[in-house]
Design a protein around this motif. Structure first.
Motif, PDB file in Angstrom:
ATOM      1  N   TYR A 362      31.589 -25.379  32.532  1.00  0.00           N
ATOM      2  CA  TYR A 362      30.945 -24.264  31.727  1.00  0.00           C
ATOM      3  C   TYR A 362      31.211 -24.574  30.130  1.00  0.00           C
ATOM      4  N   TRP A 363      30.004 -24.285  29.554  1.00  0.00           N
ATOM      5  CA  TRP A 363      30.202 -24.396  28.013  1.00  0.00           C
ATOM      6  C   TRP A 363      29.814 -22.912  27.110  1.00  0.00           C
ATOM      7  N   TYR A 364      30.533 -22.544  26.241  1.00  0.00           N
ATOM      8  CA  TYR A 364      30.307 -21.548  25.677  1.00  0.00           C
ATOM      9  C   TYR A 364      29.538 -21.842  24.119  1.00  0.00           C
ATOM     10  N   GLY A 365      28.510 -20.862  23.729  1.00  0.00           N
ATOM     11  CA  GLY A 365      27.892 -21.259  22.390  1.00  0.00           C
ATOM     12  C   GLY A 365      27.336 -19.962  21.834  1.00  0.00           C
ATOM     13  N   THR A 366      26.943 -20.270  20.655  1.00  0.00           N
ATOM     14  CA  THR A 366      26.588 -18.895  19.855  1.00  0.00           C
ATOM     15  C   THR A 366      25.353 -18.840  20.036  1.00  0.00           C
ATOM     16  N   GLY A 367      24.525 -19.578  20.582  1.00  0.00           N
ATOM     17  CA  GLY A 367      23.105 -19.464  20.827  1.00  0.00           C
ATOM     18  C   GLY A 367      22.348 -20.291  21.763  1.00  0.00           C
ATOM     19  N   VAL A 368      21.099 -20.009  22.001  1.00  0.00           N
ATOM     20  CA  VAL A 368      20.416 -21.137  22.905  1.00  0.00           C
ATOM     21  C   VAL A 368      19.540 -22.047  22.124  1.00  0.00           C
ATOM     22  N   LEU A 369      19.025 -23.075  22.793  1.00  0.00           N
ATOM     23  CA  LEU A 369      18.326 -24.138  21.956  1.00  0.00           C
ATOM     24  C   LEU A 369      16.848 -24.074  22.897  1.00  0.00           C
ATOM     25  N   LYS A 370      15.904 -23.923  22.367  1.00  0.00           N
ATOM     26  CA  LYS A 370      14.424 -24.020  23.034  1.00  0.00           C
ATOM     27  C   LYS A 370      13.512 -24.796  22.051  1.00  0.00           C
ATOM     28  N   ASN A 371      13.013 -25.756  22.543  1.00  0.00           N
ATOM     29  CA  ASN A 371      12.243 -26.669  21.741  1.00  0.00           C
ATOM     30  C   ASN A 371      12.595 -26.836  20.319  1.00  0.00           C
ATOM     31  N   ASN A 372      13.909 -27.257  20.352  1.00  0.00           N
ATOM     32  CA  ASN A 372      14.618 -27.807  19.305  1.00  0.00           C
ATOM     33  C   ASN A 372      14.873 -26.578  18.150  1.00  0.00           C
ATOM     34  N   ILE A 373      14.536 -25.017  18.591  1.00  0.00           N
ATOM     35  CA  ILE A 373      14.766 -24.016  17.835  1.00  0.00           C
ATOM     36  C   ILE A 373      15.841 -23.393  18.307  1.00  0.00           C
ATOM     37  N   CYS A 374      16.864 -23.027  17.667  1.00  0.00           N
ATOM     38  CA  CYS A 374      18.098 -22.369  17.879  1.00  0.00           C
ATOM     39  C   CYS A 374      18.050 -20.615  17.746  1.00  0.00           C
ATOM     40  N   TYR A 375      18.155 -20.097  18.952  1.00  0.00           N
ATOM     41  CA  TYR A 375      18.247 -18.579  18.983  1.00  0.00           C
ATOM     42  C   TYR A 375      19.583 -18.170  18.851  1.00  0.00           C
ATOM     43  N   VAL A 376      20.101 -17.456  17.944  1.00  0.00           N
ATOM     44  CA  VAL A 376      21.533 -16.956  17.890  1.00  0.00           C
ATOM     45  C   VAL A 376      21.544 -15.535  18.827  1.00  0.00           C
ATOM     46  N   ILE A 377      22.558 -15.573  19.614  1.00  0.00           N
ATOM     47  CA  ILE A 377      22.884 -14.440  20.630  1.00  0.00           C
ATOM     48  C   ILE A 377      24.048 -13.878  20.173  1.00  0.00           C
ATOM     49  N   GLY A 378      24.139 -12.554  19.847  1.00  0.00           N
ATOM     50  CA  GLY A 378      25.166 -11.933  19.496  1.00  0.00           C
ATOM     51  C   GLY A 378      26.526 -12.001  20.051  1.00  0.00           C
ATOM     52  N   ASN A 379      26.560 -11.791  21.250  1.00  0.00           N
ATOM     53  CA  ASN A 379      27.627 -12.257  22.165  1.00  0.00           C
ATOM     54  C   ASN A 379      27.782 -13.557  22.612  1.00  0.00           C
ATOM     55  N   GLY A 380      27.259 -14.420  22.210  1.00  0.00           N
ATOM     56  CA  GLY A 380      27.175 -15.802  22.607  1.00  0.00           C
ATOM     57  C   GLY A 380      26.690 -15.918  23.948  1.00  0.00           C
ATOM     58  N   VAL A 381      26.855 -17.183  24.569  1.00  0.00           N
ATOM     59  CA  VAL A 381      26.182 -17.322  25.934  1.00  0.00           C
ATOM     60  C   VAL A 381      26.784 -18.697  26.404  1.00  0.00           C
ATOM     61  N   ILE A 382      26.726 -18.438  27.773  1.00  0.00           N
ATOM     62  CA  ILE A 382      27.311 -19.559  28.562  1.00  0.00           C
ATOM     63  C   ILE A 382      26.404 -20.400  29.176  1.00  0.00           C
ATOM     64  N   SER A 383      26.749 -21.680  29.701  1.00  0.00           N
ATOM     65  CA  SER A 383      25.853 -22.659  30.570  1.00  0.00           C
ATOM     66  C   SER A 383      26.435 -23.749  31.141  1.00  0.00           C
ATOM     67  N   LYS A 384      25.828 -24.238  32.078  1.00  0.00           N
ATOM     68  CA  LYS A 384      26.299 -25.235  32.723  1.00  0.00           C
ATOM     69  C   LYS A 384      25.881 -26.789  32.120  1.00  0.00           C
ATOM     70  N   ASP A 385      24.922 -26.559  31.161  1.00  0.00           N
ATOM     71  CA  ASP A 385      24.330 -27.583  30.565  1.00  0.00           C
ATOM     72  C   ASP A 385      24.685 -27.443  28.920  1.00  0.00           C
ATOM     73  N   GLN A 386      25.451 -28.341  28.442  1.00  0.00           N
ATOM     74  CA  GLN A 386      25.783 -28.209  27.064  1.00  0.00           C
ATOM     75  C   GLN A 386      24.522 -28.308  26.096  1.00  0.00           C
ATOM     76  N   SER A 387      23.708 -29.114  26.409  1.00  0.00           N
ATOM     77  CA  SER A 387      22.588 -29.436  25.605  1.00  0.00           C
ATOM     78  C   SER A 387      21.703 -28.237  25.508  1.00  0.00           C
ATOM     79  N   LEU A 388      22.003 -27.140  26.160  1.00  0.00           N
ATOM     80  CA  LEU A 388      20.775 -26.228  26.014  1.00  0.00           C
ATOM     81  C   LEU A 388      21.542 -24.925  25.316  1.00  0.00           C
ATOM     82  N   ILE A 389      22.744 -25.037  24.540  1.00  0.00           N
ATOM     83  CA  ILE A 389      23.266 -23.957  23.847  1.00  0.00           C
ATOM     84  C   ILE A 389      23.726 -24.768  22.511  1.00  0.00           C
TER      85      ILE A 389
END
Length: 493
Positions: A362-389
């Motif tokens: 699992y990976w923790y990040g400050t936002g998600v990546l969609k189409n090379n654009i970062c969308y910051v999420i206030g509480n952060g986000v977790i993912s099993k794919d580090q390339s998505l955050i």
């Protein structure tokens, strides 16, 4: 739209009215998926489901697994490392949980997995910690109660409606839960083998199957060879068919054991009855027994193949193995043929080596990546794919089966040091602050009728215990007494 609790699925029956039995049923993939999902249920979940008393229905018992489950229920919190350990045993996680959530009717009423972090965003050793259990205690003293959303989980495939088998086809389901592809050739062959030269004696009946009927089928499938007739034709008094034959260790292997996984056990025998009355056990043996509750039924059937029969569940498992792989949604690797214990629910030190399913990173990040654009999420986000955050940081899973949650491997469910009495029917009683004199008085057995033996439990002995726990009311005697018939020096550690 109907909820999953209210959903029902069509089922067509061919019934022999003279014999009052279902000869064969025909259903779509949605219903077959539900039947196959029985194999993914941990034994603790099955025990909880079949122990529920319905109106006009008695609770069903499976060997003495029920006693093991109820021992956990009645044990105080001081027996376990923490309250989470007890909850893990009473509501074990299905290793195919994400897939089973897609079922039209899911008999597993367990809470779906959620993810939690400490609201202080504490780090230990430079690592973020993630818990999949509500109520875990962080090292800072606060609860890990900040729920996190999992982003971009594609680990269970992308097909919304697919579960185990392809749904756009029909399947034959026989009274003993053998499942085959529905085709004229298969139908003719099977009906002829069952003694029907034509369809004149058979009556077609169509009905809808909902949660109640599926729970009834689960109960009957564990004890009967004719669950369809039992449930849909009222033949509920069928003879219980659960058998097990203990295996003996081959003589050419001698009595060699893997010391890292074998367990020493002291048993007390009642000589006049030729039974094991009880065992005095430490935490390792009790953890091993409790791990039965977290093990999926299909995994048990795989381990005990050839000398074990539990109603007609063996037929269901064999149907999965015999079904053409092209009929599964994932022809290369159906999870039904590789069932393991859910991550974090296994028991490391035990003779059978019940393997856990691979634990994802699992990976923790400050936002998600969609189409090379970062969308910051206030509480952060977790993912099993580090390339998505954005700015991914590796996380460590909180381990509830340790005193502080930080150990790399668990130390079991029950506290150490600890001592227990395990009765022949697998009732487990803690011995803390128990007077040995009072214990012997309550036994009410002549002392000269008791005899103590030291046994060592290796893989074969452990498998015998597992099989006996599901088929007998005297699991220790059924699974281990044969060891006492050997020369004393061989049976000892």
């Amino acid at each position: 739209m109907a909820s999953k609790q209210e959903f029902s699925l069509p089922l067509k029956l061919l019934v022999d009215k003279e014999r009052n039995r279902v000869v064969v049923a025909e259903a779509g993939g949605d219903l077959v998926d539900i039947f196959f999902s029985f194999l993914t249920l941990p034994l603790g979940t099955i025990t909880r489901l079949v122990s529920k008393k319905q109106v006009q229905d008695e609770a069903e018992e499976i060997g003495c697994i029920n006693n093991l489950y109820h021992s956990v229920e009645s044990s105080g919190a001081e027996v376990f490392w923490n309250h989470i350990c007890k909850r893990m045993l009473l509501c074990p996680r299905n290793p195919c949980e994400a897939l089973c959530q897609k079922l039209k009717v899911n008999v597993d009423d367990s809470e779906p997995m959620k993810y939690f972090m400490c609201s202080n965003k504490c780090r230990r050793g430079g690592n973020w910690f993630l818990s999949t259990f509500a109520g875990a205690s962080c090292s800072c003293g606060r609860l890990m109660d900040k729920e996190m959303k999992l982003h971009g989980d594609t680990s269970e495939g992308t097909c919304e409606d697919c579960v185990f088998v392809k749904g756009n086809t029909m399947y034959l389901i026989f009274d003993d839960l053998r499942v085959q592809q529905s085709s004229p050739g298969n139908s003719v062959q099977q009906l002829v083998q069952l003694g029907y030269r034509n369809l004149h004696r058979l009556t077609e009946t169509s009905l809808n199957v909902g949660l109640k009927e599926i729970l009834d089928l689960l109960k009957q499938a564990l004890i009967s060879k004719s669950p369809l007739s039992d449930v849909f034709l009222g033949n509920g008094a069928s003879k219980r068919v659960c058998t097990f034959s203990p295996k003996s260790r081959p003589e050419n292997q001698g009595w060699q054991f893997n010391n890292s996984s074998s367990i020493n056990l002291k048993v007390t025998v009642r000589k006049s009855k030729k039974t094991i009355l009880y065992a005095e056990a430490e935490g390792d043996f009790v953890d091993f027994l409790l791990s039965f509750l977290t093990t999926p039924l299909g995994y048990v059937l795989e381990l005990l193949d050839g000398n074990f029969s539990l109603g007609c569940m063996n037929n269901l498992y064999k149907s999965v193995k015999d079904l053409n792989l092209s009929w599964f949604t994932n022809p290369l690797s159906t999870p039904l043929l590789n069932l393991q214990v859910a991550p974090q629910f296994g028991c490391n030190r035990q003779p059978i080596q019940l393997y856990e399913k691979y634990t994802p990173c699992y990976w923790y990040g400050t936002g998600v990546l969609k189409n090379n654009i970062c969308y910051v999420i206030g509480n952060g986000v977790i993912s099993k794919d580090q390339s998505l955050i954005q700015h991914p940081v590796a996380m460590k899973l909180f381990e509830p089966r340790s005193p502080d949650g930080t150990r790399e491997s668990s130390v079991g469910f029950v506290r150490r040091p600890s001592l227990f009495v395990v009765w022949d029917d697998l009732q487990v009683t803690p011995l803390a602050n128990t007077s040995s004199i009072s214990f012997l008085q309550k036994l009410n057995v002549p002392l000269d009728d008791l005899e103590e033996h030291q046994l060592r439990i290796g893989e074969i002995e452990a498998l015998n215990l597992l099989g006996a726990s599901l088929t007998s009311k005297a699991a220790l005697t059924e699974g281990l007494f044969y060891l006492l018939k050997k020369p004393k020096e061989e049976a000892k550690a």
